[in-house]
Design an enzyme around this catalytic site. Structure first.
Site, mmCIF file in Angstrom:
data_model
loop_
_atom_site.group_PDB
_atom_site.id
_atom_site.type_symbol
_atom_site.label_atom_id
_atom_site.label_comp_id
_atom_site.label_asym_id
_atom_site.label_seq_id
_atom_site.Cartn_x
_atom_site.Cartn_y
_atom_site.Cartn_z
ATOM 1 N N LYS A 261 0.819 -1.216 0.000
ATOM 2 C CA LYS A 261 0.000 0.000 0.000
ATOM 3 C C LYS A 261 0.852 1.264 0.000
ATOM 4 C CE LYS A 261 -0.846 0.109 5.029
ATOM 5 N NZ LYS A 261 -0.105 1.315 5.361
ATOM 6 N N ASP A 262 2.161 1.149 0.335
ATOM 7 C CA ASP A 262 3.050 2.312 0.326
ATOM 8 C C ASP A 262 3.658 2.592 -1.046
ATOM 9 O OD1 ASP A 262 2.669 2.651 3.064
ATOM 10 O OD2 ASP A 262 4.439 1.466 3.603
ATOM 11 N N ARG B 65 -8.204 8.358 4.346
ATOM 12 C CA ARG B 65 -9.147 7.319 3.903
ATOM 13 C C ARG B 65 -9.976 6.800 5.073
ATOM 14 N NH1 ARG B 65 -8.903 2.118 4.816
ATOM 15 N NH2 ARG B 65 -6.761 2.290 5.556
ATOM 16 N N ARG B 66 -9.302 6.461 6.161
ATOM 17 C CA ARG B 66 -10.028 5.975 7.340
ATOM 18 C C ARG B 66 -10.917 7.066 7.925
ATOM 19 N NH1 ARG B 66 -4.543 3.115 9.488
ATOM 20 N NH2 ARG B 66 -4.898 1.015 8.665
ATOM 21 N N ARG C 83 0.355 10.142 14.404
ATOM 22 C CA ARG C 83 1.422 9.433 13.706
ATOM 23 C C ARG C 83 2.132 8.560 14.706
ATOM 24 N NH1 ARG C 83 5.587 11.097 9.538
ATOM 25 N NH2 ARG C 83 5.692 8.844 9.727
ATOM 26 N N ARG D 17 0.828 4.403 18.940
ATOM 27 C CA ARG D 17 -0.605 4.591 18.669
ATOM 28 C C ARG D 17 -1.471 3.899 19.725
ATOM 29 N NH1 ARG D 17 -1.461 5.370 12.277
ATOM 30 N NH2 ARG D 17 0.534 6.312 11.829
ATOM 31 N N CYS E 180 -1.163 7.513 -2.512
ATOM 32 C CA CYS E 180 -1.564 6.558 -1.476
ATOM 33 C C CYS E 180 -1.927 7.232 -0.163
ATOM 34 C CB CYS E 180 -0.497 5.486 -1.278
ATOM 35 S SG CYS E 180 1.136 6.090 -0.906
#
Length: 330
Positions: free
Chosen positions: A80-81, A128-129, A150, A156, A243
């Site tokens: 995805k990166d 996106r989330r 981040r 997190r 992305c």
């Protein structure tokens, strides 16, 4: 003893874990030892939010530079990166079997997403989330606050343990690879949040001129995963979105032909005849989304998978998707 192959990897715990798994697999198919070469990328050292530093390629460029200079023999990326344009001097030699592509919640008091209290603060660094969580909350009468964050997984999840946030959103695949999947309090259905294009999949990249290594790495390739992520990334490219854009996409098995999702271990051995590609784009406040899907035979070629993504993107653009993404990448 044969010369060790050098695998370029980011230094993060997750990158090291997934690269270690690939190293073991490559060692088995080549009979050669594999050593990890740790490389620091711009995305690792910058403290800016990914959407601000461009997202596309910030974790990838340094690894590709090391490949181009011959400092490493191959590199492992989270797919995805990867930017959607492939450099001519490098080849995507293998896309192994995909892990669970879903997003997950790690929340206080073992809460599910829909059980979070009114005004719950949910941390994510992903537009996106953010877009999809806010859209779901709006349509289901939930009151949530998305908070940009981040940091690595420890950081997190630490925000939840410290009481700064009620929940954080992470990728199931990443938690699984570092052995922390048991900390998940809720798996988000793909009907709630579509993952990032390529989420849960790895990309193994090497120099285009290294035919013997390309052939060896190719033994780790999973054809279904490859056509699925190719279709997803084609949709992303056709939307001209990077992305870090608020775009979700997933190619999987349509529910009629496969009541079990592809990543459910009970689905092993099923005959896969059809593929469903879903895409979504939305404003980060959740007020407007364009979400469409298409189902057809599993593409048998790279070009077929690319065409599937482009076709769905064209339909999404016709319904106004471009206006929901903010600045489109050029």
């Amino acid at each position: 003893m044969s010369k060790a192959l050098r695998l370029g990897t980011r230094r993060s715990r997750l990158a090291m874990a997934q690269s270690g798994q690939v190293a073991d697999a490559v060692s088995k198919v080549t009979g050669r030892p594999v050593e990890l070469v740790e490389i620091t990328t711009y995305g690792d050292v910058s403290r800016e939010h990914l959407a601000q530093i461009g997202g596309t390629g910030v974790f990838v460029t340094a690894l590709r530079d090391a490949l181009a200079k011959g400092e490493v023999d191959f590199a492992v990326h989270s797919l995805k990166d990867l930017p959607t344009t492939q450099p001519e001097d490098l080849v995507l030699a293998a896309v192994p079997v995909r892990e669970d592509p879903r997003d997950v919640i790690v929340a206080r008091d073992a809460l599910k997403f829909t059980d979070l209290p009114r005004g719950a603060r949910i941390g994510t660094g992903s537009p996106r989330r953010t877009a999809q969580l806010n859209a779901y909350a709006r349509s289901h009468g939930l009151d949530i606050r998305t908070v940009p964050i981040r940091g690595n997984v420890d950081t997190r999840i630490g925000y939840v343990h410290d009481g700064e946030l009620d929940a954080v959103v992470l990728a199931a695949a990443g938690l699984s690879r570092i052995g922390r999947i048991d900390e998940v309090t809720d798996f988000l259905s793909i009907d709630t949040v579509l993952p990032a294009p390529g989420q849960g999949a790895l990309a193994i990249e090497c120099a285009a001129g290294n035919a013997s290594l390309i052939a060896a790495l190719g033994e780790l390739d999973d054809p279904f995963t490859r056509v699925a992520v190719t279709a997803e990334r084609s949709l992303l490219a056709a939307l001209e979105a990077g992305c870090s854009a608020p775009v979700g996409a997933l190619a999987d098995l349509p529910p009629l032909s496969a009541p079990l999702e592809r990543w459910d271990p009970r689905a092993d051995g099923q005959i896969v005849n059809e593929m469903r590609l879903r895409g979504v784009v939305g404003t980060t406040d959740g007020t407007r989304t364009v979400q469409l899907s298409t189902t057809g035979p599993v593409p048998e070629t790279h070009d077929g998978a690319m065409a599937l993504g482009r076709e769905l993107a064209a339909e999404m653009l016709a319904q106004g998707a471009a206006g929901l993404m903010g600045e489109r990448s050029q």
